[in-house]
Scaffold this motif. Structure first.
Motif, PDB file in Angstrom:
ATOM      1  N   GLU A 173      -7.876 -43.420  62.983  1.00 39.72           N
ATOM      2  CA  GLU A 173      -9.264 -43.105  63.320  1.00 39.72           C
ATOM      3  C   GLU A 173      -9.399 -41.647  63.766  1.00 39.72           C
ATOM      4  OE1 GLU A 173     -12.854 -45.114  65.951  1.00 39.72           O
ATOM      5  OE2 GLU A 173     -10.823 -45.900  66.122  1.00 39.72           O
ATOM      6  N   ARG A 174      -8.447 -41.190  64.596  1.00 42.51           N
ATOM      7  CA  ARG A 174      -8.478 -39.783  65.033  1.00 42.51           C
ATOM      8  C   ARG A 174      -8.273 -38.836  63.860  1.00 42.51           C
ATOM      9  NH1 ARG A 174      -5.420 -41.724  69.545  1.00 42.51           N
ATOM     10  NH2 ARG A 174      -3.512 -40.925  68.618  1.00 42.51           N
ATOM     11  N   MET A 175      -7.395 -39.200  62.923  1.00 41.15           N
ATOM     12  CA  MET A 175      -7.159 -38.347  61.756  1.00 41.15           C
ATOM     13  C   MET A 175      -8.416 -38.259  60.893  1.00 41.15           C
ATOM     14  SD  MET A 175      -3.256 -39.377  60.708  1.00 41.15           S
ATOM     15  CE  MET A 175      -3.402 -38.665  59.104  1.00 41.15           C
ATOM     16  N   LEU A 176      -9.113 -39.361  60.713  1.00 45.05           N
ATOM     17  CA  LEU A 176     -10.352 -39.343  59.933  1.00 45.05           C
ATOM     18  C   LEU A 176     -11.423 -38.497  60.621  1.00 45.05           C
ATOM     19  CD1 LEU A 176     -10.577 -43.022  58.666  1.00 45.05           C
ATOM     20  CD2 LEU A 176     -10.211 -40.969  57.304  1.00 45.05           C
ATOM     21  N   GLN A 177     -11.509 -38.599  61.955  1.00 49.00           N
ATOM     22  CA  GLN A 177     -12.463 -37.774  62.686  1.00 49.00           C
ATOM     23  C   GLN A 177     -12.134 -36.299  62.511  1.00 49.00           C
ATOM     24  OE1 GLN A 177     -12.255 -39.162  66.719  1.00 49.00           O
ATOM     25  NE2 GLN A 177     -13.646 -40.876  66.355  1.00 49.00           N
ATOM     26  N   MET A 178     -10.862 -35.942  62.583  1.00 49.11           N
ATOM     27  CA  MET A 178     -10.469 -34.541  62.427  1.00 49.11           C
ATOM     28  C   MET A 178     -10.774 -34.052  61.023  1.00 49.11           C
ATOM     29  SD  MET A 178      -9.390 -32.292  64.407  1.00 49.11           S
ATOM     30  CE  MET A 178      -9.625 -30.634  63.860  1.00 49.11           C
ATOM     31  N   GLN A 179     -10.554 -34.897  60.030  1.00 46.37           N
ATOM     32  CA  GLN A 179     -10.865 -34.527  58.653  1.00 46.37           C
ATOM     33  C   GLN A 179     -12.363 -34.274  58.496  1.00 46.37           C
ATOM     34  OE1 GLN A 179      -9.685 -37.447  55.762  1.00 46.37           O
ATOM     35  NE2 GLN A 179     -10.509 -36.285  54.047  1.00 46.37           N
ATOM     36  N   LYS A 180     -13.193 -35.117  59.100  1.00 43.83           N
ATOM     37  CA  LYS A 180     -14.642 -34.928  59.024  1.00 43.83           C
ATOM     38  C   LYS A 180     -15.058 -33.640  59.720  1.00 43.83           C
ATOM     39  CE  LYS A 180     -15.824 -39.804  58.679  1.00 43.83           C
ATOM     40  NZ  LYS A 180     -16.418 -40.966  59.377  1.00 43.83           N
ATOM     41  N   ILE A 181     -14.417 -33.336  60.843  1.00 44.31           N
ATOM     42  CA  ILE A 181     -14.725 -32.091  61.562  1.00 44.31           C
ATOM     43  C   ILE A 181     -14.380 -30.886  60.690  1.00 44.31           C
ATOM     44  CG2 ILE A 181     -13.993 -30.636  63.492  1.00 44.31           C
ATOM     45  CD1 ILE A 181     -13.760 -33.248  65.141  1.00 44.31           C
ATOM     46  N   ARG A 182     -13.210 -30.924  60.046  1.00 42.66           N
ATOM     47  CA  ARG A 182     -12.811 -29.805  59.180  1.00 42.66           C
ATOM     48  C   ARG A 182     -13.764 -29.640  58.004  1.00 42.66           C
ATOM     49  NH1 ARG A 182      -6.993 -31.752  59.758  1.00 42.66           N
ATOM     50  NH2 ARG A 182      -6.165 -30.431  61.384  1.00 42.66           N
ATOM     51  N   GLU A 183     -14.166 -30.763  57.393  1.00 41.23           N
ATOM     52  CA  GLU A 183     -15.103 -30.694  56.266  1.00 41.23           C
ATOM     53  C   GLU A 183     -16.445 -30.135  56.713  1.00 41.23           C
ATOM     54  OE1 GLU A 183     -15.193 -34.701  54.829  1.00 41.23           O
ATOM     55  OE2 GLU A 183     -13.262 -34.527  53.800  1.00 41.23           O
ATOM     56  N   LEU A 184     -16.916 -30.554  57.880  1.00 37.72           N
ATOM     57  CA  LEU A 184     -18.181 -30.057  58.404  1.00 37.72           C
ATOM     58  C   LEU A 184     -18.101 -28.560  58.691  1.00 37.72           C
ATOM     59  CD1 LEU A 184     -21.034 -30.785  59.345  1.00 37.72           C
ATOM     60  CD2 LEU A 184     -20.068 -31.318  61.577  1.00 37.72           C
ATOM     61  N   GLU A 185     -16.999 -28.107  59.277  1.00 40.09           N
ATOM     62  CA  GLU A 185     -16.814 -26.679  59.550  1.00 40.09           C
ATOM     63  C   GLU A 185     -16.775 -25.885  58.250  1.00 40.09           C
ATOM     64  OE1 GLU A 185     -13.299 -26.419  61.934  1.00 40.09           O
ATOM     65  OE2 GLU A 185     -14.379 -26.892  63.780  1.00 40.09           O
ATOM     66  N   GLU A 186     -16.111 -26.437  57.233  1.00 42.74           N
ATOM     67  CA  GLU A 186     -16.032 -25.761  55.939  1.00 42.74           C
ATOM     68  C   GLU A 186     -17.420 -25.626  55.313  1.00 42.74           C
ATOM     69  OE1 GLU A 186     -14.147 -23.634  53.067  1.00 42.74           O
ATOM     70  OE2 GLU A 186     -13.198 -24.464  54.857  1.00 42.74           O
ATOM     71  N   ARG A 187     -18.222 -26.700  55.396  1.00 38.12           N
ATOM     72  CA  ARG A 187     -19.594 -26.634  54.858  1.00 38.12           C
ATOM     73  C   ARG A 187     -20.432 -25.617  55.615  1.00 38.12           C
ATOM     74  NH1 ARG A 187     -21.251 -32.180  55.601  1.00 38.12           N
ATOM     75  NH2 ARG A 187     -19.203 -33.032  55.306  1.00 38.12           N
ATOM     76  N   ARG A 188     -20.276 -25.582  56.938  1.00 36.22           N
ATOM     77  CA  ARG A 188     -21.029 -24.609  57.740  1.00 36.22           C
ATOM     78  C   ARG A 188     -20.595 -23.183  57.400  1.00 36.22           C
ATOM     79  NH1 ARG A 188     -20.895 -27.616  63.618  1.00 36.22           N
ATOM     80  NH2 ARG A 188     -22.526 -29.139  63.145  1.00 36.22           N
ATOM     81  N   LYS A 189     -19.293 -23.012  57.186  1.00 31.43           N
ATOM     82  CA  LYS A 189     -18.767 -21.688  56.853  1.00 31.43           C
ATOM     83  C   LYS A 189     -19.317 -21.225  55.506  1.00 31.43           C
ATOM     84  CE  LYS A 189     -14.348 -19.311  56.386  1.00 31.43           C
ATOM     85  NZ  LYS A 189     -12.889 -19.483  56.362  1.00 31.43           N
TER      86      LYS A 189
END
Length: 108
Positions: free
Chosen positions: A71-87
């Motif tokens: 669950e923590r790994m999936l949350q981290m993956q979502k955070i990275r994807e969101l940061e990439e989209r924002r970038k």
């Protein structure tokens, strides 16, 4: 539309703080799986920590811990994807608003 990643675990805390203190659960192990660790530790003491004993309790506890990690790994993956989209969204905005080659005062 601004997306956010929900942090924390979806699993509820079942064991209370008082139960964990009473059973002497070490602080790093007081997570959403502590309710499974308490009977596992009781079984281990009763069975003198023999590795082939308490397999059902150990499996339940390890499965719970595995689910928390996943669950923590999936949350981290979502955070990275969101940061990439924002970038990427920030880069497209900045490309049109770059520094002009010819200063506006030199046009005159």
């Amino acid at each position: 539309m601004e997306e956010e990643v929900k942090l924390g675990s979806s699993k509820p805390m079942i064991a209370t703080q008082a139960e964990m203190v009473e059973e002497r659960v070490p602080i790093p192990y007081r997570d959403q799986c502590a309710h499974l660790l308490i009977p596992l530790n009781r079984c281990r003491v009763k069975e003198f920590y023999l590795p082939w004993k308490c397999e059902v309790e150990r499996h339940a506890y390890e499965k719970c811990e595995y689910e928390l990690v996943m669950e923590r790994m999936l949350q981290m993956q979502k955070i990275r994807e969101l940061e990439e989209r924002r970038k990427k969204a920030g880069q497209t905005k900045l490309q049109g608003a770059g520094i002009p080659i010819i200063a506006s005062t030199a046009k005159g």
